[in-house]
Design an enzyme around this catalytic site. Sequence first.
Site, PDB file in Angstrom:
ATOM      1  N   LYS A   1       0.798  -1.146   0.094  1.00 28.27           N
ATOM      2  CA  LYS A   1       0.057  -0.107   0.053  1.00 28.27           C
ATOM      3  C   LYS A   1       0.846   1.155   0.113  1.00 28.27           C
ATOM      4  O   LYS A   1       0.505   2.237  -0.747  1.00 28.27           O
ATOM      5  CB  LYS A   1      -0.972  -0.010   1.230  1.00 28.27           C
ATOM      6  CG  LYS A   1      -2.200  -0.926   1.246  1.00 28.27           C
ATOM      7  CD  LYS A   1      -2.877  -0.944   2.287  1.00 28.27           C
ATOM      8  CE  LYS A   1      -4.028  -2.113   2.510  1.00 28.27           C
ATOM      9  NZ  LYS A   1      -4.884  -1.972   3.382  1.00 28.27           N
TER      10      LYS A   1
ATOM     11  N   TYR B   1     -10.995  -9.801  11.273  1.00 31.27           N
ATOM     12  CA  TYR B   1     -12.275 -10.552  11.046  1.00 31.27           C
ATOM     13  C   TYR B   1     -12.350 -12.257  10.850  1.00 31.27           C
ATOM     14  O   TYR B   1     -13.058 -12.690  10.797  1.00 31.27           O
ATOM     15  CB  TYR B   1     -12.809 -10.209   9.661  1.00 31.27           C
ATOM     16  CG  TYR B   1     -12.376 -10.165   8.445  1.00 31.27           C
ATOM     17  CD1 TYR B   1     -12.083 -11.466   7.777  1.00 31.27           C
ATOM     18  CD2 TYR B   1     -11.442  -9.167   7.946  1.00 31.27           C
ATOM     19  CE1 TYR B   1     -11.255 -11.480   6.487  1.00 31.27           C
ATOM     20  CE2 TYR B   1     -10.940  -8.854   6.772  1.00 31.27           C
ATOM     21  CZ  TYR B   1     -10.583 -10.147   6.217  1.00 31.27           C
ATOM     22  OH  TYR B   1     -10.037 -10.327   5.151  1.00 31.27           O
TER      23      TYR B   1
ATOM     24  N   GLY C   1       0.587   0.403   7.922  1.00 32.89           N
ATOM     25  CA  GLY C   1       0.121   1.016   6.797  1.00 32.89           C
ATOM     26  C   GLY C   1      -1.393   1.379   7.264  1.00 32.89           C
ATOM     27  O   GLY C   1      -1.730   2.640   6.939  1.00 32.89           O
TER      28      GLY C   1
END
Length: 284
Positions: free
Chosen positions: A71, A224, A134
Amino acid sequence: MIYTTSTMKMAVMGDPIDHSLSPFMHGSLIEKHGLDALYIPVRVAPDETEHFAEAARHLGFCGFNATMPHKIRLLDIVDELDEKASLYQAVNTVRIRDGKLTGSNTDVDGLMAALDRQEIRTEGARVMIIGAGGVAGALIRGFAGRGVSSLSVLNRTLSAAEKAIEGIPAACALEMTRENLSVTASRSDLIINCTPLGMSGVREDFQDFSFLDDTGAFVVDLIYNPWQTALLRSAEERGLGTMNGLPMLIYQGILSFRLFTDLPVDLHEEFAFLYPLCQERLRQ
Ligand code: NAP
Protein backbone atom coordinates in the site's frame (compact mmCIF):
# COMPACT_ATOMS: atom_id res chain seq x y z
CA MET A 1 -18.56 -18.10 -17.44
CA ILE A 2 -16.74 -17.72 -20.76
CA TYR A 3 -14.20 -14.91 -20.83
CA THR A 4 -13.31 -12.89 -23.92
CA THR A 5 -10.87 -10.10 -24.70
CA SER A 6 -13.51 -7.58 -23.65
CA THR A 7 -13.96 -9.14 -20.18
CA MET A 8 -13.28 -6.54 -17.50
CA LYS A 9 -10.21 -7.65 -15.54
CA MET A 10 -9.65 -6.87 -11.84
CA ALA A 11 -7.38 -8.32 -9.15
CA VAL A 12 -6.21 -8.12 -5.59
CA MET A 13 -2.45 -8.30 -5.08
CA GLY A 14 -0.62 -8.97 -1.83
CA ASP A 15 1.59 -11.36 0.05
CA PRO A 16 0.12 -13.38 1.70
CA ILE A 17 -3.06 -13.40 -0.37
CA ASP A 18 -4.54 -16.91 -0.07
CA HIS A 19 -7.03 -16.00 2.65
CA SER A 20 -8.22 -12.72 1.13
CA LEU A 21 -12.00 -12.39 1.07
CA SER A 22 -11.86 -9.84 -1.78
CA PRO A 23 -12.21 -12.34 -4.68
CA PHE A 24 -15.34 -13.79 -3.06
CA MET A 25 -16.76 -10.33 -2.38
CA HIS A 26 -16.09 -8.89 -5.84
CA GLY A 27 -17.09 -12.17 -7.49
CA SER A 28 -20.46 -11.94 -5.71
CA LEU A 29 -20.95 -8.36 -6.93
CA ILE A 30 -19.95 -9.29 -10.50
CA GLU A 31 -22.52 -12.09 -10.49
CA LYS A 32 -25.24 -9.96 -8.90
CA HIS A 33 -24.82 -7.21 -11.51
CA GLY A 34 -24.41 -9.65 -14.42
CA LEU A 35 -21.08 -8.18 -15.50
CA ASP A 36 -18.69 -9.69 -18.01
CA ALA A 37 -15.84 -9.39 -15.54
CA LEU A 38 -13.35 -11.35 -13.45
CA TYR A 39 -11.50 -10.59 -10.20
CA ILE A 40 -8.50 -12.73 -9.31
CA PRO A 41 -6.10 -12.97 -6.35
CA VAL A 42 -2.41 -12.62 -7.25
CA ARG A 43 0.44 -13.26 -4.86
CA VAL A 44 2.96 -10.48 -5.42
CA ALA A 45 6.22 -10.51 -3.45
CA PRO A 46 7.18 -7.32 -1.59
CA ASP A 47 9.78 -6.30 -4.21
CA GLU A 48 7.51 -6.94 -7.19
CA THR A 49 4.94 -4.19 -6.74
CA GLU A 50 6.10 -2.32 -9.81
CA HIS A 51 6.20 -5.43 -12.03
CA PHE A 52 2.62 -6.22 -11.15
CA ALA A 53 1.45 -2.62 -11.73
CA GLU A 54 3.09 -2.61 -15.18
CA ALA A 55 1.57 -5.98 -16.03
CA ALA A 56 -1.90 -4.74 -15.02
CA ARG A 57 -1.42 -1.64 -17.18
CA HIS A 58 -0.31 -3.57 -20.27
CA LEU A 59 -2.77 -6.45 -19.90
CA GLY A 60 -5.70 -4.04 -19.88
CA PHE A 61 -6.91 -4.44 -16.27
CA CYS A 62 -9.50 -1.85 -15.20
CA GLY A 63 -8.10 -1.83 -11.70
CA PHE A 64 -6.73 -3.75 -8.74
CA ASN A 65 -6.77 -3.75 -4.98
CA ALA A 66 -3.58 -3.85 -2.96
CA THR A 67 -3.03 -5.24 0.47
CA MET A 68 0.00 -5.87 2.69
CA PRO A 69 2.82 -5.06 1.96
CA HIS A 70 2.18 -2.90 -1.14
CA LYS A 71 0.00 0.00 0.00
CA ILE A 72 2.83 2.46 0.67
CA ARG A 73 5.12 1.44 -2.21
CA LEU A 74 2.28 2.08 -4.69
CA LEU A 75 2.28 5.78 -3.74
CA ASP A 76 5.46 6.17 -5.84
CA ILE A 77 4.48 3.76 -8.61
CA VAL A 78 1.06 4.93 -9.83
CA ASP A 79 0.82 7.76 -12.38
CA GLU A 80 -1.31 9.94 -10.12
CA LEU A 81 -2.92 9.91 -6.70
CA ASP A 82 -6.48 10.99 -6.11
CA GLU A 83 -7.42 13.22 -3.19
CA LYS A 84 -7.98 10.31 -0.76
CA ALA A 85 -4.68 8.55 -1.47
CA SER A 86 -2.68 11.77 -1.14
CA LEU A 87 -4.47 12.66 2.07
CA TYR A 88 -4.14 9.23 3.68
CA GLN A 89 -0.72 8.42 2.18
CA ALA A 90 -1.59 4.82 1.29
CA VAL A 91 -3.05 3.18 -1.82
CA ASN A 92 -5.40 0.20 -1.53
CA THR A 93 -7.18 0.72 -4.87
CA VAL A 94 -5.75 1.43 -8.30
CA ARG A 95 -8.13 2.46 -11.09
CA ILE A 96 -6.81 2.02 -14.64
CA ARG A 97 -8.17 3.93 -17.63
CA ASP A 98 -6.41 4.31 -21.02
CA GLY A 99 -3.25 2.85 -19.52
CA LYS A 100 -3.12 5.42 -16.72
CA LEU A 101 -2.93 4.23 -13.10
CA THR A 102 -4.73 6.34 -10.48
CA GLY A 103 -4.08 5.43 -6.84
CA SER A 104 -6.94 5.77 -4.38
CA ASN A 105 -7.78 4.76 -0.84
CA THR A 106 -11.08 3.26 0.28
CA ASP A 107 -9.90 1.82 3.65
CA VAL A 108 -10.54 4.98 5.64
CA ASP A 109 -13.99 5.64 4.18
CA GLY A 110 -14.70 1.94 4.66
CA LEU A 111 -14.06 2.15 8.41
CA MET A 112 -15.93 5.45 8.72
CA ALA A 113 -18.97 3.93 6.95
CA ALA A 114 -18.78 0.93 9.31
CA LEU A 115 -18.68 3.24 12.36
CA ASP A 116 -21.55 5.34 10.98
CA ARG A 117 -23.61 2.17 10.54
CA GLN A 118 -23.12 1.45 14.26
CA GLU A 119 -23.93 5.12 15.01
CA ILE A 120 -20.51 5.64 16.60
CA ARG A 121 -19.76 9.35 16.60
CA THR A 122 -16.19 10.29 15.77
CA GLU A 123 -16.53 14.06 15.94
CA GLY A 124 -15.29 15.17 19.36
CA ALA A 125 -14.34 11.58 20.27
CA ARG A 126 -11.17 10.56 22.09
CA VAL A 127 -9.65 7.93 19.81
CA MET A 128 -7.00 5.36 20.74
CA ILE A 129 -5.22 3.57 17.92
CA ILE A 130 -3.09 0.52 18.65
CA GLY A 131 -0.49 0.04 15.92
CA ALA A 132 1.23 2.44 13.55
CA GLY A 133 1.58 0.43 10.34
CA GLY A 134 0.06 1.03 6.91
CA VAL A 135 -3.61 0.96 7.81
CA ALA A 136 -3.12 2.81 11.11
CA GLY A 137 -1.26 5.61 9.30
CA ALA A 138 -4.19 6.13 6.90
CA LEU A 139 -6.78 5.96 9.70
CA ILE A 140 -4.84 8.48 11.81
CA ARG A 141 -5.07 11.01 8.97
CA GLY A 142 -8.72 10.08 8.43
CA PHE A 143 -9.63 10.69 12.07
CA ALA A 144 -7.61 13.91 12.18
CA GLY A 145 -9.88 15.24 9.42
CA ARG A 146 -13.01 14.23 11.31
CA GLY A 147 -12.62 16.62 14.24
CA VAL A 148 -11.74 14.12 16.96
CA SER A 149 -10.85 15.71 20.30
CA SER A 150 -7.76 13.54 20.83
CA LEU A 151 -5.87 10.86 18.96
CA SER A 152 -3.48 8.57 20.88
CA VAL A 153 -1.32 6.17 18.91
CA LEU A 154 0.28 3.31 20.84
CA ASN A 155 2.81 1.14 19.12
CA ARG A 156 5.42 -1.49 19.95
CA THR A 157 8.01 0.66 18.17
CA LEU A 158 7.65 4.19 19.50
CA SER A 159 9.50 5.80 16.57
CA ALA A 160 6.92 4.42 14.12
CA ALA A 161 4.09 5.94 16.18
CA GLU A 162 5.93 9.27 16.29
CA LYS A 163 6.35 9.20 12.53
CA ALA A 164 2.69 8.29 11.99
CA ILE A 165 1.44 11.36 13.87
CA GLU A 166 3.83 13.87 12.31
CA GLY A 167 2.00 17.10 11.49
CA ILE A 168 -1.20 16.11 13.33
CA PRO A 169 -1.75 18.59 16.17
CA ALA A 170 -4.31 16.66 18.30
CA ALA A 171 -2.27 13.44 18.25
CA CYS A 172 0.23 11.88 20.67
CA ALA A 173 2.51 8.87 20.29
CA LEU A 174 3.15 6.37 23.08
CA GLU A 175 4.98 3.12 23.47
CA MET A 176 2.62 0.17 23.77
CA THR A 177 3.26 -0.70 27.42
CA ARG A 178 0.73 -2.16 29.83
CA GLU A 179 0.51 1.11 31.72
CA ASN A 180 0.10 3.29 28.63
CA LEU A 181 -2.60 0.97 27.32
CA SER A 182 -4.53 1.23 30.61
CA VAL A 183 -4.21 4.96 31.12
CA THR A 184 -5.09 5.78 27.50
CA ALA A 185 -7.99 3.33 27.36
CA SER A 186 -9.52 4.87 30.48
CA ARG A 187 -9.57 8.24 28.68
CA SER A 188 -10.88 6.99 25.32
CA ASP A 189 -14.27 6.70 23.66
CA LEU A 190 -13.09 4.56 20.77
CA ILE A 191 -10.29 1.95 20.74
CA ILE A 192 -9.10 0.47 17.44
CA ASN A 193 -6.69 -2.42 17.12
CA CYS A 194 -4.65 -1.97 13.94
CA THR A 195 -2.10 -4.72 14.70
CA PRO A 196 -2.30 -8.38 13.63
CA LEU A 197 -2.29 -9.46 17.33
CA GLY A 198 -4.94 -12.17 17.74
CA MET A 199 -5.32 -12.86 14.00
CA SER A 200 -5.62 -16.49 12.81
CA GLY A 201 -2.17 -17.76 11.89
CA VAL A 202 -0.44 -15.16 14.07
CA ARG A 203 0.94 -16.70 17.25
CA GLU A 204 1.07 -13.55 19.34
CA ASP A 205 -1.78 -11.82 21.11
CA PHE A 206 -2.14 -9.04 23.68
CA GLN A 207 -0.45 -10.06 26.96
CA ASP A 208 -3.64 -9.37 28.89
CA PHE A 209 -6.81 -7.34 28.56
CA SER A 210 -6.83 -5.59 31.93
CA PHE A 211 -6.45 -2.30 30.03
CA LEU A 212 -10.15 -2.66 29.23
CA ASP A 213 -11.12 -2.75 32.94
CA ASP A 214 -11.55 0.97 33.37
CA THR A 215 -12.99 2.19 30.07
CA GLY A 216 -16.40 2.67 28.51
CA ALA A 217 -14.97 2.81 24.98
CA PHE A 218 -16.37 1.12 21.89
CA VAL A 219 -13.76 -1.42 20.76
CA VAL A 220 -12.96 -2.16 17.11
CA ASP A 221 -10.64 -4.88 15.87
CA LEU A 222 -9.72 -4.65 12.19
CA ILE A 223 -9.31 -8.43 12.21
CA TYR A 224 -12.24 -10.55 10.99
CA ASN A 225 -10.58 -13.97 11.11
CA PRO A 226 -11.24 -15.26 13.74
CA TRP A 227 -14.71 -13.73 13.81
CA GLN A 228 -14.22 -12.68 17.43
CA THR A 229 -10.66 -12.07 18.60
CA ALA A 230 -9.71 -12.43 22.27
CA LEU A 231 -9.67 -8.61 22.38
CA LEU A 232 -13.29 -8.36 21.27
CA ARG A 233 -14.36 -11.24 23.52
CA SER A 234 -12.72 -9.55 26.51
CA ALA A 235 -14.37 -6.24 25.63
CA GLU A 236 -17.77 -7.89 25.31
CA GLU A 237 -17.31 -9.66 28.66
CA ARG A 238 -16.82 -6.22 30.18
CA GLY A 239 -20.04 -4.96 28.62
CA LEU A 240 -18.34 -2.82 25.95
CA GLY A 241 -19.67 -2.34 22.41
CA THR A 242 -17.56 -4.09 19.75
CA MET A 243 -17.12 -4.46 16.00
CA ASN A 244 -14.82 -6.75 14.03
CA GLY A 245 -13.09 -5.90 10.74
CA LEU A 246 -15.67 -7.33 8.34
CA PRO A 247 -17.90 -4.24 7.96
CA MET A 248 -14.85 -2.12 7.10
CA LEU A 249 -13.62 -4.72 4.62
CA ILE A 250 -17.00 -4.89 2.88
CA TYR A 251 -17.47 -1.13 2.65
CA GLN A 252 -13.95 -0.58 1.27
CA GLY A 253 -14.60 -3.35 -1.26
CA ILE A 254 -17.84 -1.77 -2.50
CA LEU A 255 -16.15 1.62 -2.82
CA SER A 256 -13.34 0.00 -4.85
CA PHE A 257 -15.88 -1.83 -7.05
CA ARG A 258 -17.46 1.53 -7.89
CA LEU A 259 -14.06 2.89 -8.94
CA PHE A 260 -13.21 -0.16 -11.06
CA THR A 261 -16.54 -0.50 -12.87
CA ASP A 262 -18.01 3.05 -12.78
CA LEU A 263 -21.30 1.43 -11.71
CA PRO A 264 -23.08 3.75 -9.26
CA VAL A 265 -23.84 0.89 -6.84
CA ASP A 266 -25.56 1.83 -3.60
CA LEU A 267 -23.23 1.41 -0.60
CA HIS A 268 -25.89 0.30 1.88
CA GLU A 269 -27.79 -1.95 -0.50
CA GLU A 270 -24.61 -3.79 -1.49
CA PHE A 271 -23.53 -4.01 2.16
CA ALA A 272 -26.85 -5.68 3.08
CA PHE A 273 -26.27 -8.11 0.18
CA LEU A 274 -22.63 -8.92 1.00
CA TYR A 275 -22.59 -9.05 4.80
CA PRO A 276 -24.52 -12.32 5.29
CA LEU A 277 -22.67 -13.93 2.36
CA CYS A 278 -19.25 -13.03 3.78
CA GLN A 279 -20.27 -14.06 7.28
CA GLU A 280 -21.34 -17.46 5.96
CA ARG A 281 -18.14 -17.77 3.93
CA LEU A 282 -15.98 -17.06 6.98
CA ARG A 283 -17.79 -19.72 8.96
CA GLN A 284 -16.92 -22.43 6.35
P1 NAP B 1 1.49 -3.39 8.99
O1 NAP B 1 1.74 -2.22 8.13
O2 NAP B 1 2.38 -4.59 8.88
O3 NAP B 1 1.53 -2.87 10.52
C1 NAP B 1 1.48 -3.78 11.59
C2 NAP B 1 1.42 -3.02 12.92
O4 NAP B 1 1.23 -3.99 13.95
C3 NAP B 1 2.69 -2.24 13.27
O5 NAP B 1 2.33 -1.11 14.00
C4 NAP B 1 3.45 -3.25 14.15
O6 NAP B 1 4.28 -2.62 15.13
C5 NAP B 1 2.31 -3.91 14.88
N1 NAP B 1 2.67 -5.26 15.31
C6 NAP B 1 2.95 -6.31 14.52
N2 NAP B 1 3.25 -7.40 15.27
C7 NAP B 1 3.17 -6.98 16.57
C8 NAP B 1 3.38 -7.63 17.82
N3 NAP B 1 3.74 -8.90 17.90
N4 NAP B 1 3.21 -6.91 18.96
C9 NAP B 1 2.85 -5.60 18.90
N5 NAP B 1 2.64 -4.94 17.74
C10 NAP B 1 2.80 -5.62 16.59
O7 NAP B 1 0.00 -3.96 8.81
P2 NAP B 1 -1.31 -3.15 8.33
O8 NAP B 1 -1.44 -3.20 6.87
O9 NAP B 1 -1.32 -1.84 9.00
O10 NAP B 1 -2.47 -4.12 8.91
C11 NAP B 1 -2.67 -4.24 10.31
C12 NAP B 1 -3.87 -5.13 10.59
O11 NAP B 1 -5.06 -4.58 10.07
C13 NAP B 1 -3.75 -6.54 9.97
O12 NAP B 1 -4.24 -7.47 10.90
C14 NAP B 1 -4.67 -6.46 8.76
O13 NAP B 1 -5.21 -7.73 8.44
C15 NAP B 1 -5.76 -5.54 9.29
N6 NAP B 1 -6.50 -4.82 8.21
C16 NAP B 1 -7.85 -4.97 8.13
C17 NAP B 1 -8.57 -4.29 7.15
C18 NAP B 1 -10.06 -4.47 7.06
O14 NAP B 1 -10.66 -4.03 6.06
N7 NAP B 1 -10.71 -5.04 8.03
C19 NAP B 1 -7.91 -3.45 6.24
C20 NAP B 1 -6.52 -3.32 6.35
C21 NAP B 1 -5.83 -4.01 7.35
P3 NAP B 1 5.83 -2.24 14.82
O15 NAP B 1 5.81 -0.87 14.20
O16 NAP B 1 6.46 -2.27 16.15
O17 NAP B 1 6.35 -3.31 13.89
